[in-house]
Design a protein around this motif. Structure first.
Motif, PDB file in Angstrom:
ATOM      1  N   MET A  28       0.831  -1.206   0.000  1.00  0.00           N
ATOM      2  CA  MET A  28       0.000   0.000   0.000  1.00  0.00           C
ATOM      3  C   MET A  28       0.869   1.262   0.000  1.00  0.00           C
ATOM      4  SD  MET A  28      -2.984   1.001   2.668  1.00  0.00           S
ATOM      5  CE  MET A  28      -1.972   1.594   3.985  1.00  0.00           C
ATOM      6  N   TYR A  29       1.929   1.221   0.805  1.00  0.00           N
ATOM      7  CA  TYR A  29       2.774   2.416   0.929  1.00  0.00           C
ATOM      8  C   TYR A  29       3.725   2.580  -0.256  1.00  0.00           C
ATOM      9  CZ  TYR A  29       1.547   4.106   5.596  1.00  0.00           C
ATOM     10  OH  TYR A  29       0.892   4.656   6.653  1.00  0.00           O
ATOM     11  N   TYR A  57       9.520   1.879  -2.990  1.00  0.00           N
ATOM     12  CA  TYR A  57      10.568   1.282  -2.150  1.00  0.00           C
ATOM     13  C   TYR A  57      10.322  -0.204  -1.897  1.00  0.00           C
ATOM     14  CZ  TYR A  57       7.559   0.828   1.905  1.00  0.00           C
ATOM     15  OH  TYR A  57       6.571   0.422   2.743  1.00  0.00           O
ATOM     16  N   HIS A  58       9.041  -0.572  -1.929  1.00  0.00           N
ATOM     17  CA  HIS A  58       8.710  -1.965  -1.599  1.00  0.00           C
ATOM     18  C   HIS A  58       9.328  -2.938  -2.594  1.00  0.00           C
ATOM     19  CE1 HIS A  58       5.820  -0.871  -4.632  1.00  0.00           C
ATOM     20  NE2 HIS A  58       5.246  -2.068  -4.630  1.00  0.00           N
ATOM     21  N   LEU A  59       9.547  -2.464  -3.808  1.00  0.00           N
ATOM     22  CA  LEU A  59      10.170  -3.349  -4.812  1.00  0.00           C
ATOM     23  C   LEU A  59      11.624  -3.627  -4.443  1.00  0.00           C
ATOM     24  CD1 LEU A  59       8.695  -1.769  -8.080  1.00  0.00           C
ATOM     25  CD2 LEU A  59       7.800  -3.684  -6.706  1.00  0.00           C
ATOM     26  N   LEU A  60      12.282  -2.589  -3.951  1.00  0.00           N
ATOM     27  CA  LEU A  60      13.668  -2.759  -3.515  1.00  0.00           C
ATOM     28  C   LEU A  60      13.725  -3.647  -2.269  1.00  0.00           C
ATOM     29  CD1 LEU A  60      16.657  -2.052  -3.775  1.00  0.00           C
ATOM     30  CD2 LEU A  60      16.219   0.015  -2.448  1.00  0.00           C
ATOM     31  N   LEU A  61      12.796  -3.396  -1.361  1.00  0.00           N
ATOM     32  CA  LEU A  61      12.765  -4.197  -0.128  1.00  0.00           C
ATOM     33  C   LEU A  61      12.562  -5.679  -0.465  1.00  0.00           C
ATOM     34  CD1 LEU A  61      12.952  -3.385   2.874  1.00  0.00           C
ATOM     35  CD2 LEU A  61      10.467  -3.501   2.981  1.00  0.00           C
ATOM     36  N   ARG A  62      11.717  -5.896  -1.430  1.00  0.00           N
ATOM     37  CA  ARG A  62      11.443  -7.282  -1.835  1.00  0.00           C
ATOM     38  C   ARG A  62      12.685  -7.921  -2.488  1.00  0.00           C
ATOM     39  NH1 ARG A  62       5.958  -6.617  -3.128  1.00  0.00           N
ATOM     40  NH2 ARG A  62       5.397  -7.482  -1.102  1.00  0.00           N
ATOM     41  N   THR A  73       7.485 -10.327   2.117  1.00  0.00           N
ATOM     42  CA  THR A  73       7.823 -11.612   1.495  1.00  0.00           C
ATOM     43  C   THR A  73       8.334 -11.353   0.085  1.00  0.00           C
ATOM     44  OG1 THR A  73       5.698 -12.042   0.457  1.00  0.00           O
ATOM     45  CG2 THR A  73       5.943 -12.702   2.770  1.00  0.00           C
ATOM     46  N   ALA A  74       8.855 -12.404  -0.512  1.00  0.00           N
ATOM     47  CA  ALA A  74       9.405 -12.261  -1.861  1.00  0.00           C
ATOM     48  C   ALA A  74       8.391 -12.672  -2.905  1.00  0.00           C
ATOM     49  CB  ALA A  74      10.676 -13.095  -1.981  1.00  0.00           C
ATOM     50  N   LYS A  75       7.151 -12.431  -2.615  1.00  0.00           N
ATOM     51  CA  LYS A  75       6.124 -12.845  -3.582  1.00  0.00           C
ATOM     52  C   LYS A  75       6.379 -12.137  -4.922  1.00  0.00           C
ATOM     53  CE  LYS A  75       2.771  -9.227  -2.764  1.00  0.00           C
ATOM     54  NZ  LYS A  75       1.411  -8.847  -2.654  1.00  0.00           N
ATOM     55  N   GLU A  76       5.972 -12.777  -5.976  1.00  0.00           N
ATOM     56  CA  GLU A  76       6.190 -12.214  -7.317  1.00  0.00           C
ATOM     57  C   GLU A  76       5.266 -11.029  -7.541  1.00  0.00           C
ATOM     58  OE1 GLU A  76       8.603 -13.007  -9.344  1.00  0.00           O
ATOM     59  OE2 GLU A  76       9.276 -14.432  -7.836  1.00  0.00           O
ATOM     60  N   GLU A  77       5.803  -9.983  -8.121  1.00  0.00           N
ATOM     61  CA  GLU A  77       4.979  -8.820  -8.452  1.00  0.00           C
ATOM     62  C   GLU A  77       4.116  -9.120  -9.669  1.00  0.00           C
ATOM     63  OE1 GLU A  77       4.745  -6.162  -6.620  1.00  0.00           O
ATOM     64  OE2 GLU A  77       6.242  -6.957  -5.257  1.00  0.00           O
TER      65      GLU A  77
END
Lengths: 520, 422
Positions: free
Chosen positions: A483-484, A491-496, A515-519
């Motif tokens: 959501m954020y 940033y969540h893509l980098l975090l993942r 988690t490392a779920k697929e985008e």
């Protein structure tokens, strides 16, 4: 879902049979049923860990992590385990780090202490004070791990002068999600535990993130924490018998005040000036209710004190502890405060000025022994919402924007009416700030949690995103990061990616991280 | 109060882990900091006060049952009350009460430990918690010419207790007490052969009905005697007569004093004066059932007021260990000329247990010994020559641990030293 026998036997082989258990009597005790109250309605049962393991060394942790990766079993580590340590699904084991409780080194010249994750705040602080040193402690209390990465963001009562996790975490020993041992900082090059930041991105920052991984990125098996000068006594005098402790002496060059202000602008101005003059050892924007809880030894007394204090404050306030390194230094700080008080119209709570009561307040706030009273004693359950850490005015505005919701909840009878203001603290003498809305309530009613916590969280998130306030420290889980993220530079893509790279097998259970779920 | 009635107490646990440590205000270094022998020895959260709360709720909800493991965890706890004190520094909830009630429920439903059954069978058949005793209960007093309180009127009854009576090594404690009471011209008597177990240890093990049987027998005898005061030299006995009998409304107006309280009063009143010099450095171990668990029972009946903070109507005072017997034994020691008292790191309300309570010494002697060894090491660190205490169960366990450890420490009951000095 039972663990494969060869996996379990291997665990026993690593730890010895007495340090691993899959008996339901053991695993049930880690499922923490009271947390059911935070679950959606009709959830009456939390899953159990498949087993609980008690490693005593980094080598044992590494062996377990590698075993888990080989067998595709998840693991979740915690130290004293107050929060974020529950099981969330099947096929996961618990690493209780209780046996990793050594202070490895106190380096007085280098001003750091190296510790294992189960060293609690009270232990390290007490040991440091004997040496004229102290450490920041997480605001949750002296019962929590003092290792920065193990204790959420590490904000505490000393953050005005002693900062928080971001600054205080020096070297780290880290068993990555897939079982590599990584030593950061100088530890990685010449064996000392000193700060490792050099040119280029800091790996410490990468693994820490905004809120720390909350057990979702491997296991932090040791860390070096920055320590600070302590001008107080080697041991604070505490008389009497629990919980009626008394504190007959305020140490020389110590002063504590609770200051309240007619309007919030005056309060912020006072905070700014105290920071600018660098006179505050502790500056915490507690409200009268938190002051009452801190001193009271039971709930009834808490209400009695609240009533008494409420009549002595004029509006929003903060707690301030001033510590002088000498009589001259103390005198300067005291006089500076007097001037600030006069110019901002501060009113001092008389009970806190009392030398004996004041010495008790000061010790409970420095040792941080009152936090359980403040947050949990009311019903065993507390809640609220946590802001981020950003420049002080921004964070205060964020909390003020969300705080109106507290009154709505009070008006609906959903939470306790402690007729007080949100809690805002200044960090590093006003360099940054942080705010929280803490509430007390009885979670027993049907859908009570959902109504209270749901409303509060929704409003806090909406305010943060729409007001461009940045990411608060309560943001964990895929749902919240997703959501954020799109609102904050993705940033969540980098975090993942970080999660995927350091834990390719997804063995480190990360429901409280990402988690490392697929985008899609 | 049954376990079911304590559900809200157990669910108030916040899982903060305070129950594992001494009160944080008092922590003065890296060590000592642990306060619960059970979690310290076994390490799984299950063995802590908090873990026991979680599993108490799980038991009520049938998520777990009285399995072999449950019984093992349940009885590997001295019920020393340290978790209760540390929790209640910050919280308003009961911890030790659910621990007691879990045991009571287990026994009622027939889930017991064979080792403890053996002890309780001894209680049922012979009136003692010391199975296999080959001597008679009153033998220790042979030739002392003491009054029989069941036949003669006395002001004070001295209740010697099971271990003191049936273990010859403990007779010196009883004889010291007799000497001191005689010296102070106290009108006292004993029940001798007619004395029976206080029942306290049976209660600790969960055998509530057996405890109640003993309590009723004792109170019938005491009431018949007309004595108004009962003195015990045993901390378990003190806790039983003073706290548990009151809890079950059986104590009446009986004044119950531990012998150290009684002797302290005599010294302060000038009826006993320690004159002989004892040049010895000692440390004092607070027995759990005299210290934190020895504070008076608080009768309360009322209701929790619904709302967002747990308050009660009428106001409820929780027992938190604040008013236990801590100073009288120390005052007695300090009254002895030449004696130097040095304190251990964990004292009074957060004292480390000797290891003997709760049925542990009977069901798991290794754990009992492990616990005592830790305390002996702590006593050694004070550089004292002797560890003193005020309970025969503690004396027995420490003697065992000292032998095991090869320590030079001596063990004394406080009354032995006073008797030497008077």
């Amino acid at each position: 879902m039972a663990l494969a026998r060869d996996f379990y036997w291997s665990l026993e082989g690593i730890l010895g049979a007495e340090n691993v258990s899959e008996d339901p009597v053991v695993t049930e005790s880690y499922s923490f049923p009271i947390r059911r109250k935070t679950m959606p309605d009709k959830v009456t049962y939390l899953p159990r860990f498949e087993a609980v393991a008690l490693p005593a060394s980094t080598a044992e942790v590494q062996a377990i992590v590698r075993l888990c990766n080989r067998h595709k079993v998840q693991y979740k580590a915690s130290s004293t385990g107050w929060l974020y340590c529950d099981p969330v699904g099947p096929n996961c084991i618990k690493l209780d780090l209780r046996r990793m409780n050594r202070i490895l080194e106190i380096n007085e010249k280098g001003m750091y202490a190296a510790i294992e994750p189960y060293v609690v705040g009270a232990q390290l602080q007490a040991e440091l004070m004997k040496r004229g040193l102290t450490c920041n402690q997480c605001g949750a209390g002296a019962n929590c791990s003092v290792m920065p990465l193990a204790s959420h963001v590490g904000l505490g009562h000393m953050s005005q002068s002693g900062s928080y996790t971001e600054r205080n975490l020096l070297a780290v020993e880290w068993v990555t999600g897939d079982g590599e041992i990584v030593r950061l900082g100088s530890l990685g090059s010449h064996g000392d535990w000193f700060c490792g930041d050099g040119p280029g991105p800091s790996l410490r920052g990468i693994i820490r993130g905004n809120t720390t991984p909350l057990a979702g990125l491997g296991v932090f098996t040791a860390g070096a924490v920055k320590v600070y000068h302590w001008p107080g006594p080697a041991a604070w005098r505490v008389d009497g018998v629990c919980p009626k402790y008394t504190h007959p002496e305020m140490p020389p060059n110590f002063m504590i005040r609770y200051l309240s202000f007619k309007d919030i602008d005056d309060a912020f101005e006072a905070v700014r000036r105290v920071g600018e003059a660098e006179i505050g050892y502790t500056l915490m924007g507690f409200n009268a209710a938190m002051m009452a809880s801190n001193i009271a030894t039971d709930n009834q007394e808490d209400l009695d004190y609240l009533k008494r204090f409420a009549g002595q404050v004029q509006g929003v306030g903060f707690l301030l502890i001033i510590v002088g390194n000498s009589a001259l230094d103390f005198d300067y700080k005291k006089r500076t405060l007097e001037q600030i008080m006069a110019e901002t119209g501060a009113m001092s709570l008389k009970d806190v000025e009392d030398p004996v009561m004041g010495a008790g307040f000061a010790w409970r706030f420095i040792r941080i022994t009152g936090s359980i009273r403040e947050t949990s004693r009311a019903t065993g359950w507390g809640g609220g919402t946590v802001g981020g850490s950003d420049v002080f005015p921004l964070m205060t505005r964020y909390i003020l924007h969300t705080s109106h919701l507290k009154q709505q909840l009070i008006d609906q009878g959903l939470i306790m009416d402690d007729f007080t203001h949100p809690f805002i603290q200044s960090i590093e003498h006003g360099h940054t700030g942080h705010g929280e809305i803490l509430i007390r309530y009885n979670p027993a009613g049907p859908d009570h949690i959902a109504r209270v916590q749901g409303m509060l969280s929704r409003e806090a998130n909406k305010t943060a995103i729409e007001g461009r306030f940045g990411v608060p420290h309560h943001v964990w889980s895929d749902a919240l990061h997703d959501m954020y993220g799109p609102n904050v530079g993705n940033y969540h893509l980098l975090l993942r990616k970080i999660k995927k790279n350091f834990d390719p097998g997804q063995a480190s259970e990360s429901s409280n991280y990402i988690t490392a779920k697929e985008e899609k | 109060m049954a376990l079911e009635d304590l559900r809200n107490e157990m669910e108030t646990c916040r899982r903060c882990s305070a129950c594992k440590f001494m009160p944080f205000e008092k922590v003065s270094g890296y060590q000592p900091v642990n306060v619960c022998p059970s979690i310290s020895r076994y390490n799984f959260h299950t063995y802590s006060g908090g873990g026991r709360m979680v599993n108490g709720v799980a038991l009520l909800e049938d998520r777990i049952g009285f399995s072999e493991k449950f019984i093992e965890v349940m009885y590997n706890c001295q019920v020393c009350g340290a978790c209760d004190v540390s929790c209640k520094y910050a919280m308003d909830m009961e911890v030790i009460e659910p621990i007691y009630e879990t045991r009571i429920k287990a026994v009622k439903e027939g889930h017991t430990s064979p080792d403890l059954d053996k002890v309780v069978n001894s209680l049922r058949k012979q009136g003692t918690m010391v199975p296999g005793a080959r001597i008679k209960r009153g033998d220790w007093a042979a030739g002392l010419g003491l009054k029989d309180c069941t036949a003669e009127k006395v002001d004070v009854i001295y209740h010697a207790g099971c271990l003191t009576s049936f273990n010859k090594d403990m007779w010196k404690q009883a004889k010291s007490i007799v000497k001191l009471l005689q010296k102070a011209d106290v009108d006292f008597g004993i029940a001798g052969e007619k004395e029976t177990c206080c029942g306290g240890r049976a209660y600790q093990m969960g055998y509530q009905e057996d405890f109640l049987n003993q309590a009723r027998k004792n109170m019938a005898m005491i009431t018949k005697s007309g004595a108004k005061t009962l003195v015990t030299g045993c901390a378990d006995g003190y806790h039983a007569f003073k706290v548990l009998y009151d809890k079950f409304d059986l104590k009446g107006d009986l004044e119950v004093l531990h012998v150290t309280e009684y002797l302290d009063n005599l010294i302060k009143a000038g009826k006993l004066t320690p004159k002989k010099r004892l040049d010895i450095t000692v440390t004092y171990h607070d027995p759990c059932h005299l210290g934190r668990l020895g504070e008076p029972f608080i009768h309360w009946q009322g209701r929790e007021v619904p709302g967002h903070i747990r308050i009660f109507e009428p106001r409820k005072e929780f027992r938190r260990g604040t008013y236990g017997v801590y100073e009288p034994p120390r005052a007695v020691l300090k009254s002895i000329p030449g004696l130097k008292l040095v304190e251990m790191g964990r004292i009074k309300e957060y004292a480390w247990c000797c290891g003997a309570g709760g049925g542990v010494s009977e069901s798991n002697p290794d754990f009992s010994m492990w616990t005592a060894l830790e305390r002996v090491a702590e006593a050694e660190a004070t550089e004292a020559q002797a560890i003193t205490t005020a309970c025969p169960w503690c004396v027995k366990n420490f003697n065992g641990a000292i032998k095991e450890r090869g320590s030079n420490l001596k063990v004394f009951d406080v009354v032995e030293l006073l008797a030497r000095a008077v």
